[in-house]
Design a protein around this motif. Sequence first.
Motif, PDB file in Angstrom:
ATOM      1  N   LYS A 460       0.887  -1.167   0.008  1.00  0.00           N
ATOM      2  CA  LYS A 460      -0.033  -0.010   0.102  1.00  0.00           C
ATOM      3  C   LYS A 460       0.778   1.275  -0.024  1.00  0.00           C
ATOM      4  N   ASN A 461       0.516   2.054  -0.953  1.00  0.00           N
ATOM      5  CA  ASN A 461       1.373   3.520  -1.005  1.00  0.00           C
ATOM      6  C   ASN A 461       2.904   3.142  -1.451  1.00  0.00           C
ATOM      7  N   GLY A 462       3.108   1.975  -2.062  1.00  0.00           N
ATOM      8  CA  GLY A 462       4.412   1.702  -2.643  1.00  0.00           C
ATOM      9  C   GLY A 462       4.851   2.772  -3.747  1.00  0.00           C
ATOM     10  N   PHE A 463       3.852   3.060  -4.648  1.00  0.00           N
ATOM     11  CA  PHE A 463       4.207   3.689  -5.734  1.00  0.00           C
ATOM     12  C   PHE A 463       4.274   5.007  -5.475  1.00  0.00           C
ATOM     13  N   SER A 469      10.542   8.929  -3.217  1.00  0.00           N
ATOM     14  CA  SER A 469      12.027   8.845  -3.292  1.00  0.00           C
ATOM     15  C   SER A 469      13.205   9.203  -4.558  1.00  0.00           C
ATOM     16  N   VAL A 470      12.170   9.412  -5.547  1.00  0.00           N
ATOM     17  CA  VAL A 470      12.912   9.809  -6.711  1.00  0.00           C
ATOM     18  C   VAL A 470      12.534  11.427  -6.895  1.00  0.00           C
ATOM     19  N   GLN A 476       2.169  17.003 -11.965  1.00  0.00           N
ATOM     20  CA  GLN A 476       1.833  16.173 -13.251  1.00  0.00           C
ATOM     21  C   GLN A 476       2.763  15.284 -13.616  1.00  0.00           C
ATOM     22  N   ASN A 477       3.518  14.562 -12.381  1.00  0.00           N
ATOM     23  CA  ASN A 477       4.310  13.480 -12.711  1.00  0.00           C
ATOM     24  C   ASN A 477       3.521  12.168 -12.563  1.00  0.00           C
ATOM     25  N   LEU A 492      11.493  -0.303  -7.807  1.00  0.00           N
ATOM     26  CA  LEU A 492      10.308  -0.903  -7.084  1.00  0.00           C
ATOM     27  C   LEU A 492      10.331  -2.234  -6.339  1.00  0.00           C
ATOM     28  N   SER A 493      11.589  -2.977  -6.330  1.00  0.00           N
ATOM     29  CA  SER A 493      11.569  -4.430  -5.767  1.00  0.00           C
ATOM     30  C   SER A 493      11.704  -4.262  -4.084  1.00  0.00           C
TER      31      SER A 493
END
Length: 499
Positions: A460-463, A469-470, A476-477, A492-493
């Motif tokens: 959850k909320n990983g994306f 983090s980046v 608009q990203n 993402l791993s």
Amino acid sequence: MNLKSLLAKPFAQYIHKQIKRNSSHALSDQEAILKQLLKTGRGTIFGKEHRFHEIQDHHGFQQAVPLRDYEAFKPFIEQIKEGKENVLWKGKPIYFAKTSGTTSGVKYIPITKDSIPNHINTARNALLCYMAETGNSAFAGGKMIFLSGSPVLERVGGIPTGRLSGIVNHHVPSYLRSNQLPGYETNCIEDWETKLDKIVDETIHKDMTLISGIPPWMQMYFDRLIEKSGKKVGDLFPNFSVMVQGGVNFEPYRAKLFESIGRKVDSIELFPASEGFFAFQDQQETEGLLLNTNSGIYYEFIPASEIFNENPTRLSLKDVKVGENYALVINSNAGLWGYNIGDTVKFLSTDPYRLIVSGRTKHFISAFGEHVIGEEVEYALLKAAAETGAHITEFTVAPMIEQGQGKSYHEWFVEFEKEPENFQDFIGKTEAYLRNKNVYYDDLIRGNILQTLQVRKVRKNGFIDYMRSVGKLGGQNKVPRLSNDRKLADALSTFIIDG
């Protein structure tokens, strides 16, 4: 109904009739636009280099003006930044829209006095068409979110420069200023999460009637509202009736957004970019977006199968076919010539010209010659989700190329709002729908070159955490749907969960 809502109705009917009239002579309008663009462009540095005075028609234009991406345009942009006039268009741009490029770093897209109405009026026209069709003008009397980047503009080569949304913020009509949220100071906040918290504080007790933004942003906003109030968004804002969205395909986000709202609201889809405002949804019950054919842009279309050819076919609007994927190329009164914007579109009708955005030319997987595109993975995932009771928050796909005896496969990273009833059934259906959509992928599976796709569950909320983090959270990203390399997948791993 307040005065603004009453006054908007006759104006909406007038604009709606005008747009319908324009759509009936789209081809003649496109021919006239090309002639006018060439006439004005003759006196520019670009026009002289490409012998605009000799061009008589689209065929002659193709012969004289090669296709370009931003990298190929940079020498002309640099001349503008150095202070030269009449480089790509008469005079100087009135703005540079600053946007991030994947290969070119920061891009500076010119906006001219002649092109700015395309950005401003098309957004207005989408709302007016909605009013005319539905009769709903009451939202014009309430509070509306027009989220933008910072309206504070820097100067590059003496030209005001900033995010397109920040530039457009300076052109919000005065009669809407009192309805607009968030306030100027909040819009100037650069840190996304600080800005989002301020937006929630400013809006949570207001009579919100329209909310606009890209779907991932709206979902974050809705989540914060629910967390703070304990109410569904539709209960918190009882007069909220219109959701305006664009930038990414709406369908993967639809179920969760409406679940967060708790009831049905109308939605209006837009197709804007820094290079121009290309299309908008003009009818609620008809799929697709109406192409903006009379707004200073002459369109060309490259068949998707030829995108990477050295000399691809360049079609005018009269030559496009329903159901085919095309890369979109524009020529505009912003001084963009033969400019490949990087989006692919597919026409659903040619009377009028309605289309969907089917993907990005740089977002594909073809590690083995399969050339899987965004439209195909979205179709497969959404069909499988609907049939297995799953709700998707976000996803992306990348190839996994195994060395030695291992078999390669496509690796899907999926964040679920609600997991499928049967996970293996979900994988099987996703695979089947993708194979049905893409014959090359199907051949690779049949030939035992690729094994069945694998799905990794993202926590959850990983994306959101990855984008944070980046340094690309908010605004608009967007997360790319597909990558032909492992850069995003490997990052993402660390956000994967077991089981």
